[in-house]
Design an enzyme around this catalytic site. Sequence first.
Site, PDB file in Angstrom:
ATOM      1  N   GLU A  33       0.831  -1.193   0.000  1.00 42.94           N
ATOM      2  CA  GLU A  33       0.000   0.000   0.000  1.00 42.94           C
ATOM      3  C   GLU A  33       0.875   1.257   0.000  1.00 42.94           C
ATOM      4  O   GLU A  33       1.954   1.285   0.589  1.00 42.94           O
ATOM      5  CB  GLU A  33      -0.900   0.022   1.245  1.00 42.94           C
ATOM      6  N   GLY A 156       9.140  -6.459  25.285  1.00 48.45           N
ATOM      7  CA  GLY A 156       9.906  -5.342  24.747  1.00 48.45           C
ATOM      8  C   GLY A 156       9.444  -4.020  25.309  1.00 48.45           C
ATOM      9  O   GLY A 156       8.276  -3.638  25.140  1.00 48.45           O
ATOM     10  N   HIS A 410       2.711  33.719  26.808  1.00 50.67           N
ATOM     11  CA  HIS A 410       2.135  33.228  28.062  1.00 50.67           C
ATOM     12  C   HIS A 410       0.620  33.282  27.976  1.00 50.67           C
ATOM     13  O   HIS A 410       0.063  34.231  27.434  1.00 50.67           O
ATOM     14  CB  HIS A 410       2.612  34.102  29.229  1.00 50.67           C
TER      15      HIS A 410
END
Length: 421
Positions: A33, A156, A410
Amino acid sequence: MKIIIIGAGPGGYETAVDAAKRGMEVIIINGGELGGTCLNEGCIPTKTFWSMAQKDGGTNMTAIQEKKKEVIGQLQNGIEMLLKNKLITVINDRASFVDDKTVQLASDGTCLTADKIIIATGSLSASLPVAGAEYCVTSSDMLQLTTVPKRLCVIGGGVIGLEFASIFNHLGSEVTVLEYCKQILPRFDTDLAKRLKQCLVKSGIKIETDFEVKAVEKVGEEYVIDGMSYDLVLMAVGRRPDIEGLGLKNTSIEYTKRSITVDENMLTSVPNVYAIGDVNAKMMLAHVATFQGKRVLNHIEGKADKIRFDIVPSAVFTIPEAAAVGMTEEECKEHDIVKKAYKSFYRANGKAVSMGETEGYLKIVCDDTNGKILGAHAFGAHSSDIIHEVTALINFGATIDDLKNIIHAHPTLSEIVQNVQ
């Protein structure tokens, strides 16, 4: 100039588009694909799962699968549009080398030649050589699930394993991660790995490090590892280059089971053949494949570039996510660099507090002799975005004082970067 590119993952298709913009004729041969593993079985669908899991605690797997299909389809359409160029020919087939200068199509044996050939076939899931490994599923299999496993074991504790552990923990699975090394994310900053582990354990994930999986047993409908039973076991121990069937034995290209050998320009031992992305195993990341493709095209044109492959940001989409770029404190020590670490915490950031995302921190590692920024390591909301500011600073040799003099809006999460102490 005529180029053949084998593979249409991020490295392959983006290099094809870039080459066409440079006036090169491109034949891109792809046996799967469009978008490769990244789009179809990796980065994108995984992030769709990750996003959906956080929105509603995501137990509706039908909705998740529908969203995944929608996202993949939309992006594949985008790639198709990019490749609709009079200089690009797309061949949906598999290709293999006949010799150093010729590739053959699997379907009808047609042979093709070009001035340059770029191998961009990506990688496949790796597996441990242990008894019962065949009972484990891959990351690709995980993305096809229509139900949430009650008890999930992940073999893992690297990027892929932790991402799935975090996602399915949020989806309702009882998750256990088994990692062979002393820490999760073995190649990451030790401090970051420890803090992220604490956070993941707090969320309900069981993590065992220094754990060697010796066998996976199937007992009825369950899978048993070291006496513990699970409903599903994911093998997530890395990836290996997809070079099977490429016919490299018919060429003079140097390679091993681990990678195709390339130089700094991604050039193989054959002067007209390059290899980019996971197949050269320099760094198995989609964005690295893309920039390796840029390096190849620059090399073909005889142009120098300033791409720095030693400065590559990486992200781990756990919940919360993590990110890193540049050197760790451990690497500084190995290179005898006198370092200093500066830190800031999400809990001290107004935007993070207002978002209810106070878990996390950022560490910036500098050379203490001149203040030069060498690396950054973070976990917390949007850390995968925040890391790029530090990436830019490192690329341009900025110091910690330079950073302190940059005005940040900010209230924003980016102030976490400016406010390191």
